[in-house]
Write an enzyme that holds these catalytic residues in place. Structure first.
Site, PDB file in Angstrom:
ATOM      1  N   THR A 139       0.813  -1.208   0.000  1.00  0.00           N
ATOM      2  CA  THR A 139       0.000   0.000   0.000  1.00  0.00           C
ATOM      3  C   THR A 139       0.852   1.265   0.000  1.00  0.00           C
ATOM      4  O   THR A 139       1.990   1.256   0.489  1.00  0.00           O
ATOM      5  CB  THR A 139      -0.906  -0.003   1.255  1.00  0.00           C
ATOM      6  OG1 THR A 139      -1.543   1.250   1.369  1.00  0.00           O
ATOM      7  CG2 THR A 139      -0.112  -0.259   2.534  1.00  0.00           C
ATOM      8  N   ASP A 140       0.259   2.356  -0.468  1.00  0.00           N
ATOM      9  CA  ASP A 140       0.952   3.649  -0.398  1.00  0.00           C
ATOM     10  C   ASP A 140       1.050   4.170   1.035  1.00  0.00           C
ATOM     11  O   ASP A 140       1.846   5.068   1.330  1.00  0.00           O
ATOM     12  CB  ASP A 140       0.268   4.695  -1.302  1.00  0.00           C
ATOM     13  CG  ASP A 140      -1.200   4.956  -0.978  1.00  0.00           C
ATOM     14  OD1 ASP A 140      -1.721   4.366  -0.012  1.00  0.00           O
ATOM     15  OD2 ASP A 140      -1.818   5.780  -1.683  1.00  0.00           O
ATOM     16  N   GLU A 141       0.241   3.580   1.949  1.00  0.00           N
ATOM     17  CA  GLU A 141       0.227   4.099   3.326  1.00  0.00           C
ATOM     18  C   GLU A 141       1.560   3.889   4.037  1.00  0.00           C
ATOM     19  O   GLU A 141       1.808   4.521   5.060  1.00  0.00           O
ATOM     20  CB  GLU A 141      -0.890   3.440   4.140  1.00  0.00           C
ATOM     21  CG  GLU A 141      -2.247   3.700   3.545  1.00  0.00           C
ATOM     22  CD  GLU A 141      -3.411   3.551   4.514  1.00  0.00           C
ATOM     23  OE1 GLU A 141      -3.181   3.451   5.732  1.00  0.00           O
ATOM     24  OE2 GLU A 141      -4.549   3.559   4.037  1.00  0.00           O
ATOM     25  N   TYR A 165      -1.876  -0.465  11.004  1.00  0.00           N
ATOM     26  CA  TYR A 165      -2.014  -1.151   9.699  1.00  0.00           C
ATOM     27  C   TYR A 165      -0.806  -0.830   8.815  1.00  0.00           C
ATOM     28  O   TYR A 165      -0.147  -1.725   8.278  1.00  0.00           O
ATOM     29  CB  TYR A 165      -3.316  -0.722   9.003  1.00  0.00           C
ATOM     30  CG  TYR A 165      -3.334  -1.039   7.523  1.00  0.00           C
ATOM     31  CD1 TYR A 165      -3.393  -2.356   7.070  1.00  0.00           C
ATOM     32  CD2 TYR A 165      -3.268  -0.016   6.563  1.00  0.00           C
ATOM     33  CE1 TYR A 165      -3.395  -2.654   5.700  1.00  0.00           C
ATOM     34  CE2 TYR A 165      -3.269  -0.307   5.198  1.00  0.00           C
ATOM     35  CZ  TYR A 165      -3.330  -1.628   4.774  1.00  0.00           C
ATOM     36  OH  TYR A 165      -3.327  -1.910   3.428  1.00  0.00           O
ATOM     37  N   LYS A 169       2.142  -3.313   7.317  1.00  0.00           N
ATOM     38  CA  LYS A 169       2.412  -3.497   5.881  1.00  0.00           C
ATOM     39  C   LYS A 169       3.876  -3.120   5.571  1.00  0.00           C
ATOM     40  O   LYS A 169       4.538  -3.791   4.773  1.00  0.00           O
ATOM     41  CB  LYS A 169       1.453  -2.661   5.028  1.00  0.00           C
ATOM     42  CG  LYS A 169       0.011  -3.133   5.037  1.00  0.00           C
ATOM     43  CD  LYS A 169      -0.224  -4.523   4.450  1.00  0.00           C
ATOM     44  CE  LYS A 169      -0.037  -4.587   2.957  1.00  0.00           C
ATOM     45  NZ  LYS A 169      -0.443  -5.924   2.415  1.00  0.00           N
TER      46      LYS A 169
HETATM   47  P1  NAD Z   1      -9.784  -7.195   2.171  1.00  0.00           P
HETATM   48  O1  NAD Z   1      -9.771  -6.921   3.635  1.00  0.00           O
HETATM   49  O2  NAD Z   1     -11.008  -6.900   1.378  1.00  0.00           O
HETATM   50  O3  NAD Z   1      -9.433  -8.744   1.909  1.00  0.00           O
HETATM   51  C1  NAD Z   1      -8.411  -9.389   2.604  1.00  0.00           C
HETATM   52  C2  NAD Z   1      -8.586 -10.892   2.367  1.00  0.00           C
HETATM   53  O4  NAD Z   1      -7.524 -11.581   3.041  1.00  0.00           O
HETATM   54  C3  NAD Z   1      -9.898 -11.453   2.949  1.00  0.00           C
HETATM   55  O5  NAD Z   1     -10.503 -12.323   2.019  1.00  0.00           O
HETATM   56  C4  NAD Z   1      -9.449 -12.232   4.182  1.00  0.00           C
HETATM   57  O6  NAD Z   1     -10.295 -13.332   4.495  1.00  0.00           O
HETATM   58  C5  NAD Z   1      -8.064 -12.687   3.764  1.00  0.00           C
HETATM   59  N1  NAD Z   1      -7.175 -12.955   4.900  1.00  0.00           N
HETATM   60  C6  NAD Z   1      -6.986 -12.187   6.008  1.00  0.00           C
HETATM   61  N2  NAD Z   1      -6.095 -12.772   6.832  1.00  0.00           N
HETATM   62  C7  NAD Z   1      -5.696 -13.919   6.214  1.00  0.00           C
HETATM   63  C8  NAD Z   1      -4.771 -14.950   6.556  1.00  0.00           C
HETATM   64  N3  NAD Z   1      -4.080 -14.923   7.706  1.00  0.00           N
HETATM   65  N4  NAD Z   1      -4.597 -15.965   5.689  1.00  0.00           N
HETATM   66  C9  NAD Z   1      -5.300 -16.032   4.521  1.00  0.00           C
HETATM   67  N5  NAD Z   1      -6.204 -15.094   4.167  1.00  0.00           N
HETATM   68  C10 NAD Z   1      -6.388 -14.043   4.994  1.00  0.00           C
HETATM   69  O7  NAD Z   1      -8.536  -6.423   1.585  1.00  0.00           O
HETATM   70  P2  NAD Z   1      -8.334  -5.733   0.152  1.00  0.00           P
HETATM   71  O8  NAD Z   1      -8.838  -4.361   0.201  1.00  0.00           O
HETATM   72  O9  NAD Z   1      -8.794  -6.663  -0.886  1.00  0.00           O
HETATM   73  O10 NAD Z   1      -6.735  -5.643   0.129  1.00  0.00           O
HETATM   74  C11 NAD Z   1      -5.953  -6.714  -0.410  1.00  0.00           C
HETATM   75  C12 NAD Z   1      -4.492  -6.367  -0.284  1.00  0.00           C
HETATM   76  O11 NAD Z   1      -4.234  -5.152  -0.998  1.00  0.00           O
HETATM   77  C13 NAD Z   1      -4.042  -6.096   1.151  1.00  0.00           C
HETATM   78  O12 NAD Z   1      -2.755  -6.633   1.298  1.00  0.00           O
HETATM   79  C14 NAD Z   1      -3.997  -4.586   1.269  1.00  0.00           C
HETATM   80  O13 NAD Z   1      -3.035  -4.181   2.194  1.00  0.00           O
HETATM   81  C15 NAD Z   1      -3.615  -4.197  -0.145  1.00  0.00           C
HETATM   82  N6  NAD Z   1      -4.084  -2.873  -0.599  1.00  0.00           N
HETATM   83  C16 NAD Z   1      -5.407  -2.537  -0.503  1.00  0.00           C
HETATM   84  C17 NAD Z   1      -5.832  -1.310  -1.005  1.00  0.00           C
HETATM   85  C18 NAD Z   1      -7.278  -0.877  -0.947  1.00  0.00           C
HETATM   86  O14 NAD Z   1      -7.576   0.274  -1.273  1.00  0.00           O
HETATM   87  N7  NAD Z   1      -8.206  -1.741  -0.579  1.00  0.00           N
HETATM   88  C19 NAD Z   1      -4.899  -0.435  -1.582  1.00  0.00           C
HETATM   89  C20 NAD Z   1      -3.553  -0.812  -1.640  1.00  0.00           C
HETATM   90  C21 NAD Z   1      -3.160  -2.052  -1.162  1.00  0.00           C
HETATM   91  O1  DAU Z   2      -4.135   3.993   0.480  1.00  0.00           O
HETATM   92  C1  DAU Z   2      -4.363   2.607   0.350  1.00  0.00           C
HETATM   93  C2  DAU Z   2      -5.192   2.147   1.516  1.00  0.00           C
HETATM   94  O2  DAU Z   2      -6.516   2.640   1.297  1.00  0.00           O
HETATM   95  C3  DAU Z   2      -5.207   0.623   1.698  1.00  0.00           C
HETATM   96  O3  DAU Z   2      -3.919   0.194   2.015  1.00  0.00           O
HETATM   97  C4  DAU Z   2      -6.169   0.222   2.822  1.00  0.00           C
HETATM   98  O4  DAU Z   2      -6.256  -1.179   2.899  1.00  0.00           O
HETATM   99  C5  DAU Z   2      -7.533   0.792   2.506  1.00  0.00           C
HETATM  100  O5  DAU Z   2      -8.421   0.510   3.577  1.00  0.00           O
HETATM  101  C6  DAU Z   2      -7.451   2.310   2.289  1.00  0.00           C
HETATM  102  O6  DAU Z   2      -7.144   3.005   3.527  1.00  0.00           O
HETATM  103  P1  DAU Z   2      -7.889   4.392   3.899  1.00  0.00           P
HETATM  104  O7  DAU Z   2      -7.796   4.569   5.351  1.00  0.00           O
HETATM  105  O8  DAU Z   2      -7.441   5.486   3.017  1.00  0.00           O
HETATM  106  O9  DAU Z   2      -9.389   3.977   3.437  1.00  0.00           O
HETATM  107  P2  DAU Z   2     -10.818   4.155   4.121  1.00  0.00           P
HETATM  108  O10 DAU Z   2     -11.822   3.745   3.075  1.00  0.00           O
HETATM  109  O11 DAU Z   2     -10.913   3.535   5.445  1.00  0.00           O
HETATM  110  O12 DAU Z   2     -10.906   5.719   4.288  1.00  0.00           O
HETATM  111  C7  DAU Z   2     -10.726   6.609   3.189  1.00  0.00           C
HETATM  112  C8  DAU Z   2     -10.812   8.019   3.725  1.00  0.00           C
HETATM  113  O13 DAU Z   2     -12.168   8.259   4.171  1.00  0.00           O
HETATM  114  C9  DAU Z   2      -9.937   8.270   4.935  1.00  0.00           C
HETATM  115  O14 DAU Z   2      -9.428   9.596   4.886  1.00  0.00           O
HETATM  116  C10 DAU Z   2     -10.888   8.122   6.130  1.00  0.00           C
HETATM  117  C11 DAU Z   2     -12.213   8.607   5.568  1.00  0.00           C
HETATM  118  N1  DAU Z   2     -13.430   7.975   6.131  1.00  0.00           N
HETATM  119  C12 DAU Z   2     -13.493   6.609   6.147  1.00  0.00           C
HETATM  120  C13 DAU Z   2     -14.607   5.985   6.671  1.00  0.00           C
HETATM  121  C14 DAU Z   2     -14.689   4.486   6.732  1.00  0.00           C
HETATM  122  C15 DAU Z   2     -14.466   8.754   6.567  1.00  0.00           C
HETATM  123  O15 DAU Z   2     -14.416  10.005   6.512  1.00  0.00           O
HETATM  124  N2  DAU Z   2     -15.572   8.142   7.084  1.00  0.00           N
HETATM  125  C16 DAU Z   2     -15.684   6.788   7.175  1.00  0.00           C
HETATM  126  O16 DAU Z   2     -16.721   6.281   7.686  1.00  0.00           O
END
Ligand code: NAD
Ligand code: DAU
Length: 361
Positions: A139-141, A165, A169
């Site tokens: 992730t970019d975080e 988190y 990562k």
């Molecule tokens: P998500 O939470 O929707 O899905 C995570 C999946 O991993 C789930 O199906 C869960 O059951 C599985 N899981 C959790 N722990 C596990 C374990 N110990 N063994 C096997 N499976 C397990 O997450 P997502 O949003 O699909 O993110 C996927 C990946 O991409 C993550 O690594 C996250 O850090 C990264 N990522 C997400 C975003 C985003 O915006 N969602 C952006 C950048 C990177």
């Molecule tokens: O940047 C990549 C990341 O983006 C991934 O690595 C993470 O897995 C993914 O969850 C996401 O993280 P964020 O914290 O940016 O996403 P989230 O959807 O939780 O929140 C996006 C923005 O919205 C953040 O500034 C918090 C705000 N927010 C979120 C929720 C859930 C609100 O204002 N209200 C809310 O109820």
């Protein structure tokens, strides 16, 4: 003579948001089979892959990436050409409430997965060993937070994670790097910005706002709503990962982003306006917006500089935010049963914990 069938890939976290999109896209685009491994935590939903039931190219295994014996067995049985690791605890707010789970899966789990991959590849012949890829999805975080005028994150930015988190990562990224430098594992790492699209669990901003809007609930904006995220349609993230698997340079990190910096309040306004048009409710959904106590340590701005993947590998997103968000809202409207099936009792308990108790009480 029929050509030999291609070796499968092992995809972890395949029942979650991005993993499921990746597996579905992969099997549409490629001939290599997929072995799916997912623990099915609250975020994992087997039904996300239901359309593959009966497809001989897909095998689903419920299990933990931290179970090294299981992973080693899967690797020796299926002999995959690559591992794509999506498995993670992924929600920042949950990491604030229960950091331990994030260390177990994101750090210890990734370590054990790497170790299993190391044991497996050490027994491969030289050609298969050097063709093997361990692609770690990050992730970019990990880069921390930007001020309004800072340049976007490049791959050489320092890691400065601010949430449990992001710290977990960043630790996993470092372990992946170390397994390459120390043991020669053929690794690739991708650091992506915020994804949106079908199958995203409604704890994250976009699906939470859509779900709450449709059920007449408040649309809770943290702080002043001026935090900025760089939004990427999930299908574009999946195509970027395929491209990195095919042509990424071993040991390298690639940033992936949408060049779509948008403030949270603007995202919520856009969603309300689309819903007003597609599902009018008598008064604008904007009336449901409320400002709530901020997330502790809330990162102000993320932005990805995706020059490296574009110039080296020729990848670019195809979806604009306007086209991607319209598709996404339509998907949720067409899949109300999916929303109902994932917003169970446990989900409602989480909503209470995050929005009514603890830091917001
Ligand atoms: P998500 O939470 O929707 O899905 C995570 C999946 O991993 C789930 O199906 C869960 O059951 C599985 N899981 C959790 N722990 C596990 C374990 N110990 N063994 C096997 N499976 C397990 O997450 P997502 O949003 O699909 O993110 C996927 C990946 O991409 C993550 O690594 C996250 O850090 C990264 N990522 C997400 C975003 C985003 O915006 N969602 C952006 C950048 C990177
Ligand atoms: O940047 C990549 C990341 O983006 C991934 O690595 C993470 O897995 C993914 O969850 C996401 O993280 P964020 O914290 O940016 O996403 P989230 O959807 O939780 O929140 C996006 C923005 O919205 C953040 O500034 C918090 C705000 N927010 C979120 C929720 C859930 C609100 O204002 N209200 C809310 O109820």
């Amino acid at each position: 003579m029929t050509p030999p069938s291609p070796r499968p890939i092992l995809v972890t976290g395949s029942a979650g948001f991005i993993g499921a999109n990746f597996v579905l896209d992969w099997l549409r685009e490629r001939s290599a089979p997929v072995v799916s491994l997912d623990k099915l935590t609250y975020a994992g939903n087997r039904a996300n892959l239901a359309s593959l039931d009966g497809d001989a190219r897909h095998a689903f295994v419920q299990g933990d990436i931290g179970d090294q014996d299981l992973v080693e067995k899967l690797l020796t049985t299926h002999k995959p050409a690559a591992i794509v690791n999506f498995a993670a605890e992924s929600h920042v707010d949950r990491s604030i409430h229960s950091p331990e789970d994030f260390i177990q899966t994101n750090v210890v789990g990734t370590l054990r997965l790497l170790q299993a991959a190391r044991v497996y590849t050490e027994n491969l012949n030289d050609a298969d060993k050097s063709a093997f890829r361990f692609l770690h999805v990050s992730t970019d975080e990990v880069y921390g937070s930007l001020s309004p005028d800072d340049p976007a994150f490049t791959e050489t930015n320092q890691t400065l994670p601010n949430s449990p988190y992001a710290a977990s990562k960043a630790a996993s990224d470092h372990l992946v790097r170390a397994y390459h430098h120390t043991y020669g594992l053929q690794v690739l790492t991708t650091n992506c910005s915020n994804n949106y699209g079908p199958y995203q669990f409604p704890e994250k901003l976009i699906p939470l706002m859509i779900t709450n809007a449709l059920t007449g609930k408040a649309l809770p904006i943290y702080g002043d709503g001026l935090n900025v995220r760089d939004w990427l349609y999930v299908g574009d993230h999946c195509s970027a990962i395929r491209r990195v698997l095919d042509a990424g340079r071993i040991g390298e990190t690639y940033n992936i982003g949408g060049c779509n910096e948008i403030k949270n309040i603007d995202i919520v306004h856009i969603l309300c306006d689309i819903l007003d048009r597609l599902k009018p409710a008598g008064r604008s959904y904007r009336k449901q917006i409320t400002f709530v106590k901020d997330r502790p340590g809330h990162d102000r701005r993320y932005a990805i500089n995706a020059h490296k993947i574009e110039s080296e590998l020729g990848w670019k997103p195809t979806e604009t935010f306007a086209t991607g968000i319209e598709k996404t809202v339509r998907w949720y409207l067409d899949n109300l049963d999916w929303i109902a099936s994932v917003t169970s009792g446990a989900y409602r308990q989480w909503v209470k914990t995050n929005y009514e108790q603890g830091i917001r009480a």
